[in-house]
Design a protein around this motif. Structure first.
Motif, mmCIF file in Angstrom:
data_model
loop_
_atom_site.group_PDB
_atom_site.id
_atom_site.type_symbol
_atom_site.label_atom_id
_atom_site.label_comp_id
_atom_site.label_asym_id
_atom_site.label_seq_id
_atom_site.Cartn_x
_atom_site.Cartn_y
_atom_site.Cartn_z
ATOM 1 N N LYS A 40 83.317 -87.657 206.075
ATOM 2 C CA LYS A 40 84.379 -87.314 205.301
ATOM 3 C C LYS A 40 85.851 -87.475 205.778
ATOM 4 O O LYS A 40 86.015 -86.782 206.851
ATOM 5 N N SER A 41 86.521 -87.964 204.790
ATOM 6 C CA SER A 41 88.063 -88.156 205.532
ATOM 7 C C SER A 41 88.544 -86.760 205.684
ATOM 8 O O SER A 41 88.465 -85.891 204.872
ATOM 9 N N ALA A 42 89.461 -86.777 206.782
ATOM 10 C CA ALA A 42 90.171 -85.317 207.186
ATOM 11 C C ALA A 42 91.091 -84.763 206.026
ATOM 12 O O ALA A 42 91.310 -83.646 205.695
ATOM 13 N N SER A 43 91.814 -85.905 205.522
ATOM 14 C CA SER A 43 92.961 -85.709 204.507
ATOM 15 C C SER A 43 92.319 -84.934 203.422
ATOM 16 O O SER A 43 92.928 -83.962 202.821
ATOM 17 N N ARG A 44 91.188 -85.510 202.922
ATOM 18 C CA ARG A 44 90.735 -84.970 201.750
ATOM 19 C C ARG A 44 89.859 -83.717 201.866
ATOM 20 O O ARG A 44 90.225 -82.644 201.009
ATOM 21 N N SER A 45 89.521 -83.296 203.087
ATOM 22 C CA SER A 45 89.020 -82.047 203.279
ATOM 23 C C SER A 45 90.269 -80.911 203.456
ATOM 24 O O SER A 45 90.167 -79.747 202.920
ATOM 25 N N ASN A 46 91.479 -81.338 203.941
ATOM 26 C CA ASN A 46 92.462 -80.644 204.209
ATOM 27 C C ASN A 46 93.057 -79.940 202.843
ATOM 28 O O ASN A 46 93.509 -79.121 202.675
ATOM 29 N N VAL A 47 93.240 -81.229 201.988
ATOM 30 C CA VAL A 47 93.619 -80.952 200.544
ATOM 31 C C VAL A 47 92.803 -80.040 199.934
ATOM 32 O O VAL A 47 93.170 -79.036 199.311
ATOM 33 N N GLU A 48 91.467 -79.807 199.990
ATOM 34 C CA GLU A 48 90.537 -79.196 199.408
ATOM 35 C C GLU A 48 90.662 -77.785 199.998
ATOM 36 O O GLU A 48 90.539 -76.791 199.297
ATOM 37 N N THR A 49 90.798 -77.551 201.287
ATOM 38 C CA THR A 49 90.977 -76.444 202.055
ATOM 39 C C THR A 49 92.323 -75.679 201.551
ATOM 40 O O THR A 49 92.326 -74.539 201.049
ATOM 41 N N HIS A 50 93.294 -76.541 201.325
ATOM 42 C CA HIS A 50 94.644 -75.886 200.995
ATOM 43 C C HIS A 50 94.584 -75.458 199.465
ATOM 44 O O HIS A 50 95.103 -74.518 199.069
ATOM 45 N N ASP A 51 93.932 -76.202 198.415
ATOM 46 C CA ASP A 51 93.837 -75.809 197.046
ATOM 47 C C ASP A 51 93.066 -74.727 197.132
ATOM 48 O O ASP A 51 93.548 -73.713 196.183
ATOM 49 N N GLY A 52 91.964 -74.639 197.836
ATOM 50 C CA GLY A 52 91.051 -73.403 197.730
ATOM 51 C C GLY A 52 91.977 -72.023 198.166
ATOM 52 O O GLY A 52 91.726 -71.072 197.503
ATOM 53 N N LEU A 53 92.722 -72.419 199.365
ATOM 54 C CA LEU A 53 93.630 -71.080 199.737
ATOM 55 C C LEU A 53 94.672 -70.655 198.687
ATOM 56 O O LEU A 53 94.754 -69.558 198.568
ATOM 57 N N LEU A 54 95.214 -71.793 198.238
ATOM 58 C CA LEU A 54 96.260 -71.537 197.028
ATOM 59 C C LEU A 54 95.879 -70.764 196.214
ATOM 60 O O LEU A 54 96.283 -69.895 195.365
ATOM 61 N N GLN A 55 94.485 -71.005 195.476
ATOM 62 C CA GLN A 55 93.956 -70.317 194.601
ATOM 63 C C GLN A 55 93.858 -68.968 194.580
ATOM 64 O O GLN A 55 93.738 -67.947 193.871
ATOM 65 N N HIS A 56 93.132 -68.612 196.040
ATOM 66 C CA HIS A 56 92.863 -67.403 196.415
ATOM 67 C C HIS A 56 94.174 -66.521 196.360
ATOM 68 O O HIS A 56 94.326 -65.486 196.163
ATOM 69 N N ALA A 57 95.133 -67.285 197.083
ATOM 70 C CA ALA A 57 96.396 -66.555 196.991
ATOM 71 C C ALA A 57 97.063 -66.195 195.868
ATOM 72 O O ALA A 57 97.649 -64.990 195.428
ATOM 73 N N ALA A 58 96.725 -66.981 194.871
ATOM 74 C CA ALA A 58 97.331 -66.776 193.377
ATOM 75 C C ALA A 58 96.586 -65.659 192.786
ATOM 76 O O ALA A 58 97.232 -64.849 192.005
ATOM 77 N N THR A 59 95.315 -65.444 193.041
ATOM 78 C CA THR A 59 94.627 -64.495 192.460
ATOM 79 C C THR A 59 94.901 -63.208 193.081
ATOM 80 O O THR A 59 95.142 -62.142 192.384
ATOM 81 N N GLU A 60 95.370 -63.172 194.597
ATOM 82 C CA GLU A 60 96.033 -61.843 195.037
ATOM 83 C C GLU A 60 97.253 -61.401 194.264
ATOM 84 O O GLU A 60 97.523 -60.407 194.236
ATOM 85 N N LEU A 61 97.897 -62.576 194.251
ATOM 86 C CA LEU A 61 99.309 -62.174 193.636
ATOM 87 C C LEU A 61 99.235 -61.628 192.026
ATOM 88 O O LEU A 61 100.062 -60.895 191.795
ATOM 89 N N GLU A 62 98.155 -62.179 191.385
ATOM 90 C CA GLU A 62 97.973 -61.889 190.122
ATOM 91 C C GLU A 62 97.441 -60.525 189.980
ATOM 92 O O GLU A 62 97.777 -59.707 189.067
ATOM 93 N N ALA A 63 96.685 -60.229 191.011
ATOM 94 C CA ALA A 63 96.212 -58.628 191.143
ATOM 95 C C ALA A 63 97.256 -57.743 191.302
ATOM 96 O O ALA A 63 96.830 -56.301 191.166
ATOM 97 N N MET A 64 98.434 -58.307 191.698
ATOM 98 C CA MET A 64 99.452 -57.020 192.217
ATOM 99 C C MET A 64 100.365 -56.924 190.807
ATOM 100 O O MET A 64 101.111 -55.833 190.747
ATOM 101 N N ARG A 65 100.120 -57.617 189.879
ATOM 102 C CA ARG A 65 100.759 -57.190 188.531
ATOM 103 C C ARG A 65 100.113 -56.090 188.087
ATOM 104 O O ARG A 65 98.871 -55.842 187.812
ATOM 105 N N ARG A 66 100.946 -55.035 187.782
ATOM 106 C CA ARG A 66 100.524 -53.874 187.083
ATOM 107 C C ARG A 66 101.216 -53.671 185.798
ATOM 108 O O ARG A 66 102.498 -53.116 185.774
ATOM 109 N N PRO A 67 100.479 -53.466 184.727
ATOM 110 C CA PRO A 67 101.027 -53.510 183.458
ATOM 111 C C PRO A 67 101.468 -51.904 183.281
ATOM 112 O O PRO A 67 100.796 -51.003 183.682
ATOM 113 N N PRO A 68 102.517 -51.580 182.798
ATOM 114 C CA PRO A 68 103.008 -50.247 182.708
ATOM 115 C C PRO A 68 102.155 -49.184 181.503
ATOM 116 O O PRO A 68 101.610 -49.870 180.617
ATOM 117 N N SER A 69 101.955 -48.148 182.037
ATOM 118 C CA SER A 69 101.378 -47.231 181.177
ATOM 119 C C SER A 69 101.815 -46.877 180.056
ATOM 120 O O SER A 69 103.091 -46.818 179.975
#
Length: 287
Positions: A40-69
């Protein structure tokens, strides 16, 4: 007695002929070497790894949103009626340790694996104002510059806000180096060893560049950009944020150009239609 032939050798207990070895029984058309499948090409695997890492980072950042009571919402509305600067928005901003996926994404940025000022490997500190990573010694020097010039935090010990993490993800050591190079303030470490570390980091000129107007312009725009991302939707990465920034600039430039054209166009005077000349009265002629 007929001679021993290969036809009589089948089913008898006599010694087998050397011509009937397993290698000789192999068909001629079969390949002797195993077939290797292309990896499997290394560039494609790197892109998939980066996309997965970016999705996890976006999920962590969204979890830091706290709606006011509801209670805090009522109190904030009463405060906002008295304070018009909107400084009470930071009350609802959640703080936590640097998320792991965001930290991996930060270290994957160009130049972030070493200290920005001296080149020491594995920096554990950062300047939020510029989005760069620093070592312990250089972080102390940045603390001496003052919080208004460089805000220093630990990547492992301190708590972080969402917009501060976005400052780090949208900044980067290589990006600041390119900015300093364009303004003729470059000073990259030529070697990553400890021999040139002191001679490089103690140069006064390298610290003075953080007090310049260009550095102030950089940190102000980085802060504004990170705040816009924090107030917006889910984080989609540096490339997506830069595309949206270019689109906003193009839209604003188009509006300014249309305004300039409307100003440059001369005003059209109202057209006057010629009427029939009015004949003077009889009294006026006699006079």
């Amino acid at each position: 007695m007929p001679p021993y032939t290969e036809a009589h050798s089948h089913g008898c207990d006599g010694p087998s002929s050397p011509s009937l070895s397993p290698t000789s029984r192999r068909p001629l058309h079969c390949p002797s070497k195993p077939v290797h499948h292309p990896p499997k090409s290394a560039s494609r695997s790197n892109v998939e790894t980066h996309d997965g890492l970016l999705q996890h980072a976006a999920t962590e950042l969204e979890a830091m949103r706290r709606p006011p009571s509801p209670q805090k919402r009522d109190s904030s509305s009463s405060i906002s009626s008295n304070d018009s600067d909107g400084s009470n928005d930071s009350i609802e901003e959640m703080e936590r340790s640097f998320p792991p996926a965001c930290l991996h994404l930060l270290h994957s940025l160009p130049g972030n694996s070493r200290c920005h000022d001296c080149g020491t490997a594995s920096p554990a500190w950062a300047s939020v104002s510029y989005g760069i990573t620093l070592c312990l010694q250089c972080s102390g020097k940045h603390r001496g510059l003052g919080v208004n010039c460089s805000k220093v935090k630990s990547l492992a010990l301190d708590s972080w806000k969402r917009r501060e993490i976005l400052c780090m993800l949208e900044g980067g050591n290589e990006q600041l180096n390119s900015f300093f190079d364009r303004h003729q303030m470059g000073g990259r470490p030529t070697a990553h060893g400890s021999d040139n570390r002191e001679s490089y980091a103690t140069n006064v000129g390298l610290l003075d560049r953080y007090r310049t107007k260009a550095a102030s312009f950089y940190r102000q725009h980085l802060t504004i950009h990170a705040k816009q991302l924090a107030d917006g939707g889910s984080y989609e990465g540096r490339e997506a944020s830069r595309r949206s920034c270019k689109q906003r600039k193009a839209a604003s430039s188009g509006k300014t150009k249309s305004r300039k054209k409307s100003r440059e166009q001369p005003r059209q005077l109202p057209t006057v239609t010629e009427k029939d000349p009015v004949e003077p009265a009889c009294g006026a002629v006699g006079a």
